[in-house]
Motif scaffolding. Structure first.
Motif, PDB file in Angstrom:
ATOM      1  N   SER A 266      -0.613  13.442   0.574  1.00 55.07           N
ATOM      2  CA  SER A 266      -0.765  12.057   1.018  1.00 55.07           C
ATOM      3  C   SER A 266      -1.363  11.179  -0.081  1.00 55.07           C
ATOM      4  O   SER A 266      -0.919  10.044  -0.286  1.00 55.07           O
ATOM      5  N   LEU A 267      -2.337  11.701  -0.797  1.00 54.46           N
ATOM      6  CA  LEU A 267      -2.917  10.960  -1.920  1.00 54.46           C
ATOM      7  C   LEU A 267      -1.872  10.746  -3.009  1.00 54.46           C
ATOM      8  O   LEU A 267      -1.763   9.651  -3.572  1.00 54.46           O
ATOM      9  N   GLY A 268      -1.097  11.760  -3.302  1.00 57.44           N
ATOM     10  CA  GLY A 268      -0.046  11.634  -4.307  1.00 57.44           C
ATOM     11  C   GLY A 268       1.013  10.619  -3.911  1.00 57.44           C
ATOM     12  O   GLY A 268       1.470   9.829  -4.741  1.00 57.44           O
ATOM     13  N   LEU A 269       1.409  10.631  -2.649  1.00 54.33           N
ATOM     14  CA  LEU A 269       2.400   9.653  -2.184  1.00 54.33           C
ATOM     15  C   LEU A 269       1.866   8.229  -2.222  1.00 54.33           C
ATOM     16  O   LEU A 269       2.591   7.298  -2.567  1.00 54.33           O
ATOM     17  N   SER A 270       0.602   8.062  -1.868  1.00 54.81           N
ATOM     18  CA  SER A 270       0.042   6.714  -1.913  1.00 54.81           C
ATOM     19  C   SER A 270      -0.122   6.238  -3.355  1.00 54.81           C
ATOM     20  O   SER A 270       0.088   5.058  -3.639  1.00 54.81           O
ATOM     21  N   CYS A 271      -0.450   7.130  -4.270  1.00 51.85           N
ATOM     22  CA  CYS A 271      -0.527   6.743  -5.686  1.00 51.85           C
ATOM     23  C   CYS A 271       0.863   6.439  -6.230  1.00 51.85           C
ATOM     24  O   CYS A 271       1.029   5.556  -7.075  1.00 51.85           O
TER      25      CYS A 271
ATOM     26  N   TYR B 191       3.365   5.239  -4.393  1.00 48.53           N
ATOM     27  CA  TYR B 191       3.856   4.034  -3.723  1.00 48.53           C
ATOM     28  C   TYR B 191       3.140   2.772  -4.199  1.00 48.53           C
ATOM     29  O   TYR B 191       3.770   1.743  -4.434  1.00 48.53           O
ATOM     30  N   TRP B 192       1.802   2.832  -4.343  1.00 52.75           N
ATOM     31  CA  TRP B 192       1.035   1.643  -4.684  1.00 52.75           C
ATOM     32  C   TRP B 192       0.499   1.630  -6.119  1.00 52.75           C
ATOM     33  O   TRP B 192      -0.066   0.627  -6.548  1.00 52.75           O
ATOM     34  N   GLY B 193       0.597   2.712  -6.838  1.00 57.13           N
ATOM     35  CA  GLY B 193       0.004   2.797  -8.170  1.00 57.13           C
ATOM     36  C   GLY B 193      -1.272   3.618  -8.116  1.00 57.13           C
ATOM     37  O   GLY B 193      -1.795   3.933  -7.041  1.00 57.13           O
ATOM     38  N   LEU B 194      -1.783   3.974  -9.271  1.00 57.03           N
ATOM     39  CA  LEU B 194      -2.917   4.897  -9.328  1.00 57.03           C
ATOM     40  C   LEU B 194      -4.194   4.327  -8.714  1.00 57.03           C
ATOM     41  O   LEU B 194      -4.794   4.931  -7.822  1.00 57.03           O
ATOM     42  N   GLY B 195      -4.616   3.169  -9.149  1.00 54.41           N
ATOM     43  CA  GLY B 195      -5.882   2.601  -8.672  1.00 54.41           C
ATOM     44  C   GLY B 195      -5.821   2.138  -7.231  1.00 54.41           C
ATOM     45  O   GLY B 195      -6.638   2.533  -6.390  1.00 54.41           O
ATOM     46  N   SER B 196      -4.848   1.302  -6.930  1.00 51.09           N
ATOM     47  CA  SER B 196      -4.760   0.776  -5.569  1.00 51.09           C
ATOM     48  C   SER B 196      -4.282   1.842  -4.588  1.00 51.09           C
ATOM     49  O   SER B 196      -4.621   1.792  -3.406  1.00 51.09           O
ATOM     50  N   GLY B 197      -3.516   2.820  -5.058  1.00 52.06           N
ATOM     51  CA  GLY B 197      -3.093   3.920  -4.187  1.00 52.06           C
ATOM     52  C   GLY B 197      -4.264   4.796  -3.775  1.00 52.06           C
ATOM     53  O   GLY B 197      -4.381   5.188  -2.620  1.00 52.06           O
ATOM     54  N   THR B 198      -5.134   5.086  -4.734  1.00 48.00           N
ATOM     55  CA  THR B 198      -6.334   5.871  -4.413  1.00 48.00           C
ATOM     56  C   THR B 198      -7.248   5.099  -3.469  1.00 48.00           C
ATOM     57  O   THR B 198      -7.756   5.649  -2.489  1.00 48.00           O
ATOM     58  N   PHE B 199      -7.440   3.829  -3.754  1.00 50.12           N
ATOM     59  CA  PHE B 199      -8.269   2.982  -2.899  1.00 50.12           C
ATOM     60  C   PHE B 199      -7.681   2.884  -1.491  1.00 50.12           C
ATOM     61  O   PHE B 199      -8.400   3.029  -0.493  1.00 50.12           O
ATOM     62  N   SER B 200      -6.384   2.665  -1.391  1.00 46.78           N
ATOM     63  CA  SER B 200      -5.725   2.570  -0.086  1.00 46.78           C
ATOM     64  C   SER B 200      -5.788   3.881   0.676  1.00 46.78           C
ATOM     65  O   SER B 200      -5.952   3.896   1.899  1.00 46.78           O
ATOM     66  N   PHE B 201      -5.646   4.998  -0.049  1.00 48.26           N
ATOM     67  CA  PHE B 201      -5.747   6.309   0.599  1.00 48.26           C
ATOM     68  C   PHE B 201      -7.112   6.503   1.223  1.00 48.26           C
ATOM     69  O   PHE B 201      -7.220   6.975   2.361  1.00 48.26           O
TER      70      PHE B 201
END
Length: 110
Positions: A53-58, A60-70
């Motif tokens: 899930s963390l990988g998919l969010s990174c 989909y949204w990029g590394l920084g914002s994907g991690t934050f969104s996760f």
């Protein structure tokens, strides 16, 4: 994609929550019995789903914002599971309607 990430995060946290000793096993979803018998496998599966899930969010949204969104999504899902699981509100019907609404909103509104 957001619905898939949310669903994976929910399943991962619920599996991890089900392995906790403090959880009252209500057996609504059927995973509780399996996680009680196979605690280590459930924890590893939960960890793998969280990483996915963390990988998919990174992705989909990029590394920084994907991690934050996760992490925001994880905190939201964790709060809901901890609040609603003891009340036995997390059942197949409720979750099915909830994720169907998420899919419809994601498809038609965004």
């Amino acid at each position: 994609m957001v619905t898939l990430i949310s669903f994976l995060t929910f399943v991962a946290f619920y599996l991890l929550y089900s392995t906790s000793k403090k959880m009252v096993a209500v057996g609504v979803l059927g995973l509780e019995k399996w996680t009680g018998e196979h605690k280590k496998i459930a924890q590893l599966t939960s960890l793998a789903l969280m990483i996915l899930s963390l990988g998919l969010s990174c992705y989909y949204w990029g590394l920084g914002s994907g991690t934050f969104s996760f992490f925001i999504l994880l905190m939201t899902v964790a709060s809901l599971v901890i609040l609603l699981a003891p009340l036995r509100l997390l059942n197949y019907r409720f979750l099915g309607i909830l994720f169907l609404c998420f899919i419809l909103f994601e498809t038609f509104l965004f």
